[in-house]
Design a protein around this motif. Structure first.
Motif, short mmCIF file in Angstrom:
data_model
loop_
_atom_site.label_atom_id
_atom_site.label_comp_id
_atom_site.label_asym_id
_atom_site.label_seq_id
_atom_site.Cartn_x
_atom_site.Cartn_y
_atom_site.Cartn_z
N PRO A 53 3.45 28.18 7.99
CA PRO A 53 2.67 27.26 9.46
C PRO A 53 0.95 27.52 9.73
O PRO A 53 1.06 28.75 10.81
CB PRO A 53 3.74 27.40 10.57
N HIS A 57 0.86 23.25 6.92
CA HIS A 57 2.50 22.69 6.62
C HIS A 57 2.60 21.27 7.72
O HIS A 57 1.89 20.51 7.95
CB HIS A 57 3.33 23.64 7.66
N ARG A 58 3.72 21.20 6.87
CA ARG A 58 4.20 18.95 7.62
C ARG A 58 5.11 19.15 8.28
O ARG A 58 5.93 17.78 8.61
CB ARG A 58 4.39 18.26 6.18
N PRO A 60 6.59 20.20 11.63
CA PRO A 60 6.56 20.66 12.69
C PRO A 60 6.98 22.63 13.40
O PRO A 60 8.27 22.42 13.45
CB PRO A 60 6.26 20.32 14.16
N LEU A 182 -3.20 18.08 9.41
CA LEU A 182 -3.10 17.66 10.93
C LEU A 182 -4.53 16.80 11.49
O LEU A 182 -4.20 17.12 12.71
CB LEU A 182 -4.29 19.28 10.87
N ILE A 188 1.58 18.98 14.12
CA ILE A 188 0.77 20.32 14.05
C ILE A 188 -0.74 20.66 14.09
O ILE A 188 -1.24 22.21 14.47
CB ILE A 188 0.34 18.96 12.53
N ASP A 191 0.19 23.25 16.68
CA ASP A 191 0.75 24.43 15.56
C ASP A 191 -0.85 25.11 15.51
O ASP A 191 -0.32 26.24 15.26
CB ASP A 191 1.61 24.29 14.41
N THR A 192 -1.41 24.85 15.20
CA THR A 192 -2.32 25.40 13.89
C THR A 192 -3.22 25.72 15.62
O THR A 192 -3.90 26.85 15.11
CB THR A 192 -3.73 24.17 14.01
#
Length: 276
Positions: A53, A57-58, A60, A182, A188, A191-192
């Motif tokens: 992650p 990534h795809r 979450p 993203l 996503i 997360d980023t």
């Protein structure tokens, strides 16, 4: 393939087979496809490639997941344990190499050897213009971060030194693919931003890890791009001096991302390392 870990679902590929086990670790805003060409050259090896992650990534992560560098290193350790991978050669480049150093500093009991391609080390985090710009954008809200990243749709922007321009000579098609999750998924982006904010909060983690690297007593190959503008070659020499079984090999005609710029040569070095 997918595996459910503490932080969430992690996608990965596994070539299978009885050969030496090699696990590949990518960097920020990258996914497992970074390694496609290198893995294709490693017939006879079992190549396992997770997509962590780190922004491309795809799947979450859970809202309470620890997405700091140490948290993602722990996730990688859990991945090795859950797949019961042993005698692993761990290969990392860019921030993936930083994560590998964290495992090394903590003993890495399932790892028999390490290959570090050009990567973050010592005080070089976030690394170069690319890393500093990216981590700075983590101050934005996830929505504004997404607006900022829309610029990366343009090849001219991706090729700038503040983007991927100093990371790869030949890999623009891959970098264009990595930013799609993203741009398309708010989770996503969330997360980023969490990864980037956690990174900004602990810039010295690799200096702390370096203090423990001399205790890592297994072979380490340092494959470093001679033309790297982001990861200093002097850092590779310092790592070689720190590691009891470290060996430095320089790779010509490449920037940081050796698996994109010199996949065949990088695969050759890995093959010779695992054979030795």
């Amino acid at each position: 393939m997918r595996i459910e870990l503490t932080a969430g679902t992690v996608e990965y590929t596994d070539t299978g087979g009885p050969g030496p086990v090699v696990v590949f670790v990518h960097g920020l805003l990258m996914d497992g496809t970074l390694w496609d060409e290198t893995v294709a050259e490693l017939t006879g090896h079992r190549c396992v490639v997770p997509t962590l992650p780190l922004g491309a990534h795809r799947q979450p992560m859970h809202e309470d997941a620890d997405l700091s560098m140490s948290g993602i290193a722990a996730l990688l350790t859990e991945f090795l344990e859950r797949l019961d991978l042993r005698d692993v050669t761990l290969v990392g480049v860019d921030t993936g190499g930083a994560l590998v150093q964290l495992l090394m500093a903590n003993g890495a009991p399932r790892v028999s050897g390490v290959v570090l391609g050009s990567c973050d080390a010592f005080d070089n985090f976030p690394p170069g213009l690319t890393g500093k710009t990216l981590v700075a954008t983590g101050k934005l809200s996830p929505g504004l971060f997404g607006v900022f990243m829309q610029q990366m749709r343009l090849r001219a922007v991706r090729r700038l030194p503040i983007a991927f321009g100093w990371l790869t000579k030949r890999g623009d098609a891959a970098t264009a693919r990595w930013i799609r999750p993203l741009l398309a998924d708010a989770a996503i982006r969330r997360d980023t931003v969490r990864v980037l904010r956690a990174a900004a909060a602990s810039p010295g983690f690799l200096l702390e890890a370096a203090e423990r690297l001399p205790s890592f007593d297994r072979p380490v190959l340092l494959a470093w791009a001679t033309e790297d503008r982001v990861m200093p070659l002097d850092h590779a020499r310092r790592l070689e001096a720190l590691l009891p079984k470290g060996k430095l090999v320089e790779v010509a005609d490449s920037y940081t991302l050796l698996p994109l710029d010199q996949p065949t040569e990088f695969a050759r070095l890995i093959r010779e390392f695992t054979a030795g």
